[in-house]
Write a protein that holds these residues in place. Structure first.
Motif, short mmCIF file in Angstrom:
data_model
loop_
_atom_site.label_atom_id
_atom_site.label_comp_id
_atom_site.label_asym_id
_atom_site.label_seq_id
_atom_site.Cartn_x
_atom_site.Cartn_y
_atom_site.Cartn_z
N UNK A 100 5.79 6.70 9.78
CA UNK A 100 5.72 5.80 10.90
C UNK A 100 4.33 5.90 11.73
N UNK A 101 3.84 7.15 12.25
CA UNK A 101 2.86 7.14 12.84
C UNK A 101 1.57 6.88 11.65
N UNK A 102 1.55 7.20 10.82
CA UNK A 102 0.65 6.72 9.67
C UNK A 102 0.40 5.23 9.49
N UNK A 108 -1.57 4.14 6.32
CA UNK A 108 -0.60 3.48 5.16
C UNK A 108 -1.52 2.32 4.68
N UNK A 109 -2.13 1.27 5.50
CA UNK A 109 -2.69 0.35 5.11
C UNK A 109 -3.97 0.48 4.00
N UNK A 110 -4.58 1.54 4.48
CA UNK A 110 -5.70 2.33 3.91
C UNK A 110 -5.36 2.66 2.44
N UNK A 111 -4.24 3.30 2.23
CA UNK A 111 -3.83 3.79 1.16
C UNK A 111 -3.25 2.69 0.20
N UNK A 112 -2.81 1.73 0.56
CA UNK A 112 -2.42 0.51 -0.05
C UNK A 112 -3.28 -0.26 -0.70
N UNK A 113 -4.56 -0.19 -0.41
CA UNK A 113 -5.75 -0.83 -0.97
C UNK A 113 -6.17 0.06 -2.41
N UNK A 116 -3.08 2.59 -7.24
CA UNK A 116 -1.85 3.23 -7.40
C UNK A 116 -0.61 2.21 -6.83
N UNK A 117 0.61 2.45 -7.84
CA UNK A 117 1.66 1.53 -7.08
C UNK A 117 2.11 2.08 -5.68
N UNK A 118 2.90 1.27 -4.96
CA UNK A 118 3.24 1.47 -3.77
C UNK A 118 4.53 2.66 -4.08
N UNK A 119 5.21 2.28 -5.17
CA UNK A 119 6.35 3.24 -5.11
C UNK A 119 5.82 4.81 -5.55
N UNK A 120 4.74 4.72 -6.25
CA UNK A 120 4.03 6.11 -6.59
C UNK A 120 3.42 6.55 -5.15
N UNK A 121 2.93 5.91 -4.15
CA UNK A 121 2.54 6.40 -3.00
C UNK A 121 3.75 6.94 -2.10
N UNK A 122 4.83 6.31 -2.16
CA UNK A 122 5.98 6.68 -1.49
C UNK A 122 6.45 8.10 -2.38
N UNK A 123 6.41 8.10 -3.53
CA UNK A 123 6.71 9.44 -4.22
C UNK A 123 6.07 10.49 -3.71
#
Length: 281
Positions: A100-102, A108-113, A116-123
């Protein structure tokens, strides 16, 4: 020490495509949590302080309140597996707060660019939290003799494996409400309302047989009850039965399978919501 730029560069390094790209993304996020752990040893000590207090102080004081006949041995030996569970519960729960703080800080927005897939990031976030929670819980394995468990390789390795399973399950379950929560204060309140009842109703600190019957019945739906049961039966095979389905106690292998299924299901649900919510901003 700056953690997030390093993790982002590591994730972007996987822009080659395919499985290798996804694995590098996971590796970058796990490395990010390891660096966080190393950079803030004070937080690790504070997270371990409560379970240590329970083991060293309350382990002797509360033994007079729980009859030995309900334990099959000394209370401290009964309590030790529950202490291990407490040691991984807090760091696993903190993964949700960091998510939540990220999100608020823009990480999180920086990682989403990244490719990698979003599911991979959460994994990767889940596995990073699982790894650090397991490492913090493993510190207490050094106190095994205080819990009535001698230094024997096989039981200790079994406890370490089950600690990793517990950390994975708790981290995945924590991410389910975390991806639906926008304010850290709301999530912290949610943890305060749920963590203690789930722990005390799991049989980790006192036998389920000494609790009201409805608590023992509800334990069949409590993931922490299966975790405490597996840890206790690994440390002390002669320990009294924990969770029951009617009059039958599920074997440890079945309990472990249920925990793994619960963790994977929770992670899939969180990943689906994470992808939808973050893509809409």
């Amino acid at each position: 020490m700056t953690i997030s730029p390093l993790s982002s560069r590591t994730v972007r390094a996987g822009a080659g495509g395919g499985l290798r790209q996804e694995l590098r993304a996971v590796h970058g996020l796990v490395l990010r949590d390891w660096l966080r752990l190393v950079a803030n040893p004070t937080n690790t000590v504070l997270l371990l302080l409560q379970p240590l207090l329970f083991l060293l102080a309350f382990g002797g004081g509360l033994s007079a309140l729980v009859p030995d006949t309900a334990l099959g041995g000394q209370y401290r030996a009964f309590l030790y597996p529950g202490i291990l569970l407490m040691a991984v519960q807090a760091p696993a729960a903190s993964v949700g707060i960091r998510l939540i703080t990220d999100r608020h800080s823009g990480i999180i927005r920086e990682l989403l660019v990244t490719p990698a897939r979003r599911s991979t990031l959460l994994c990767g976030i889940c596995l990073g939290g699982c790894a650090t929670a397991t490492a913090q819980g493993a510190v207490l394995l050094a106190l095994a003799p205080a819990g009535g468990l001698p230094y024997r390789p096989l039981p200790l390795l079994g406890l370490l494996a089950h600690l990793a399973l517990a950390a994975f399950t708790l981290t995945a379950l924590t991410l389910v409400p975390a991806v639906r929560t926008r304010r850290p204060e709301t999530f912290t309140t949610f943890l305060a309302l749920t963590s203690a009842p789930l722990l005390f109703g799991s049989g980790a600190l006192v036998p389920l047989s000494t609790l009201p019957s409805w608590v023992a019945t509800a334990a069949a739906l409590n993931p922490l009850a299966y975790t405490a049961d597996i840890l206790r039966r690994t440390a002390h095979p002669a320990a009294p039965a924990g969770v029951h389905w009617g009059g039958w106690q599920p074997p440890p292998a079945l309990e472990a399978g249920l925990l793994l299924l619960t963790a994977v299901t929770a992670l899939l649900c969180a990943a689906r919501r994470f992808g939808r919510d973050e893509s809409t901003g």
